[in-house]
Design an enzyme around this catalytic site. Structure first.
Site, PDB file in Angstrom:
ATOM      1  N   HIS A  32      26.532  77.870 -22.569  1.00 42.28           N
ATOM      2  CA  HIS A  32      26.005  77.835 -23.941  1.00 42.28           C
ATOM      3  C   HIS A  32      27.151  77.128 -24.856  1.00 42.28           C
ATOM      4  O   HIS A  32      28.340  77.565 -24.820  1.00 42.28           O
ATOM      5  CB  HIS A  32      25.719  79.041 -24.335  1.00 42.28           C
ATOM      6  CG  HIS A  32      25.052  79.214 -25.834  1.00 42.28           C
ATOM      7  ND1 HIS A  32      24.102  78.345 -26.055  1.00 42.28           N
ATOM      8  CD2 HIS A  32      25.132  80.012 -26.645  1.00 42.28           C
ATOM      9  CE1 HIS A  32      23.556  78.710 -27.306  1.00 42.28           C
ATOM     10  NE2 HIS A  32      24.316  79.608 -27.681  1.00 42.28           N
ATOM     11  N   CYS A  41      21.845  73.542 -27.311  1.00 44.55           N
ATOM     12  CA  CYS A  41      22.812  74.165 -28.125  1.00 44.55           C
ATOM     13  C   CYS A  41      24.283  73.155 -28.260  1.00 44.55           C
ATOM     14  O   CYS A  41      24.738  73.266 -29.213  1.00 44.55           O
ATOM     15  CB  CYS A  41      23.085  75.075 -27.110  1.00 44.55           C
ATOM     16  SG  CYS A  41      23.827  74.819 -25.252  1.00 44.55           S
ATOM     17  N   ASN A  83      26.204  80.850 -33.748  1.00 43.60           N
ATOM     18  CA  ASN A  83      25.045  80.517 -32.987  1.00 43.60           C
ATOM     19  C   ASN A  83      23.992  79.462 -33.415  1.00 43.60           C
ATOM     20  O   ASN A  83      23.897  79.243 -34.482  1.00 43.60           O
ATOM     21  CB  ASN A  83      24.809  81.582 -32.298  1.00 43.60           C
ATOM     22  CG  ASN A  83      24.150  81.498 -30.756  1.00 43.60           C
ATOM     23  OD1 ASN A  83      23.916  80.490 -30.404  1.00 43.60           O
ATOM     24  ND2 ASN A  83      23.768  82.750 -30.339  1.00 43.60           N
TER      25      ASN A  83
END
Length: 334
Positions: A277, A138, A301
């Site tokens: 994240h 991520c 995202n």
């Protein structure tokens, strides 16, 4: 003892050990498996069905409460449906927060009349939503997103950058490939390396490989990075409004985020310190007629366009740094 009674008791024990499933969900289960191409062994099928069914009923309960006005966002079944929350956290937890002193500090503009809403997608700064898949990368997607925006700001050309380049090559700067990393260290790698390859020339494969960076394929560079004052949403707002998309980290380990679908995300148990994240803030705004109510951060995202609202999530804004959205914000200097 009568042998027939023994056999009957044995068979009853086996039957009671088999999970009892809701037959009303059979069609949805088979459709979900087909959509996500799930094939299980005989011993795993029952367990995964039980996990999926538990998640499905949790989602239905939440959405029922949403219709009663108890929540500001909806949830939906997705590719994480057969995973427990613990499995989800282990697989998707990819941000490694570390003190890193090489960056500049964002100087907040004084007396700036900030716009009520910003969406850098409308200005051409943002590439389509990508998918990190099973790799804990991520941080790389967050970093490329910020660098893509700054390169567009400089050149007027939006070029998708290589996350795989960062995954494979930035270990000397302290990143750990598919086992996690830190956006600031990715920006530092680009500076020290002298460039970053394009996604087209160095495609994403979602596993750790040897570094294959080729200078002739480099399409981006930076001179380091700038950090935004930790925990200050006003400073982050100024950075987003004046700079462009900003790399941030958040606490994304909750079931409510695992199955987020739409609306403004607010999780009472979210932490502003325990971040796991990396994502990209591409704007901010509000819902309704009053700009002082229902404010949100618009966040890109890296779980594909099927997750959330076409790959995006709205995080509650000006709610005490909700989920740590302003705790670890940074952007590359271009």
């Amino acid at each position: 003892m009568n042998l027939s009674l023994v056999l009957a008791a044995f068979c009853l024990g086996i039957a009671s050990a088999v999970p009892k499933f809701d037959q009303n969900l059979d069609t949805k289960w088979y459709q979900w498996k087909a959509t996500h191409r799930r094939l299980y062994g005989a011993n795993e099928e029952g367990w995964r069905r039980a996990v999926w069914e538990k998640n499905m009923k949790m989602i239905e309960l939440h959405n029922g409460e949403y219709s009663q006005g108890k929540h500001g966002f909806t949830m939906a079944m997705n590719a994480f449906g057969d995973m427990t929350n613990e499995e989800f956290r282990q697989m998707m937890g990819c941000f490694r927060n570390q003190k890193f002193r090489k960056g500049k500090v964002f100087r907040e503009p004084l007396f700036l009349d900030l716009p009520k809403s910003v969406d850098w997608r409308k200005k051409g700064y943002v590439t389509p939503v990508k998918n990190q898949k099973q790799c804990g990368s991520c941080w790389a997607f967050s970093a490329t997103g910020a660098l893509e925006g700054q390169m567009f700001r400089k050149t007027g050309k939006l070029v998708s950058l290589s996350e795989q380049n960062l995954v494979d090559c930035s270990r000397p700067q302290g990143n750990q490939g598919c086992n996690g990393g830190f956006m600031a260290r990715a920006f530092q790698y680009v500076k020290e390396n002298g460039g970053l390859d394009s996604e087209e020339s160095y495609p994403y494969v979602a596993v750790d490989e040897i570094c294959k960076y080729r200078p002739e394929n480099s399409v981006a560079n930076d001179t380091g990075f700038t950090v935004v004052a930790p925990g200050k949403e006003k400073a982050l707002m100024k950075a987003v409004a004046t700079v462009g998309p900003i790399s941030v980290a958040m606490d994304a380990g909750h079931s409510s985020f695992q199955f987020y679908k739409s609306g403004i995300y607010f999780e009472p148990d979210c932490s502003s310190k325990n971040l796991d994240h990396g994502v990209l803030v591409v704007g901010y705004g509000f819902e309704g007629a009053n700009s002082n109510n229902s404010k949100y951060w618009l966040v890109k995202n890296s779980w594909g366009p099927e997750w959330g609202s076409n790959g995006y999530v709205k995080i509650a804004k000006d709610k005490n740094n909700h989920c740590g959205i302003a705790t670890a914000a940074s952007y590359p200097n271009v």
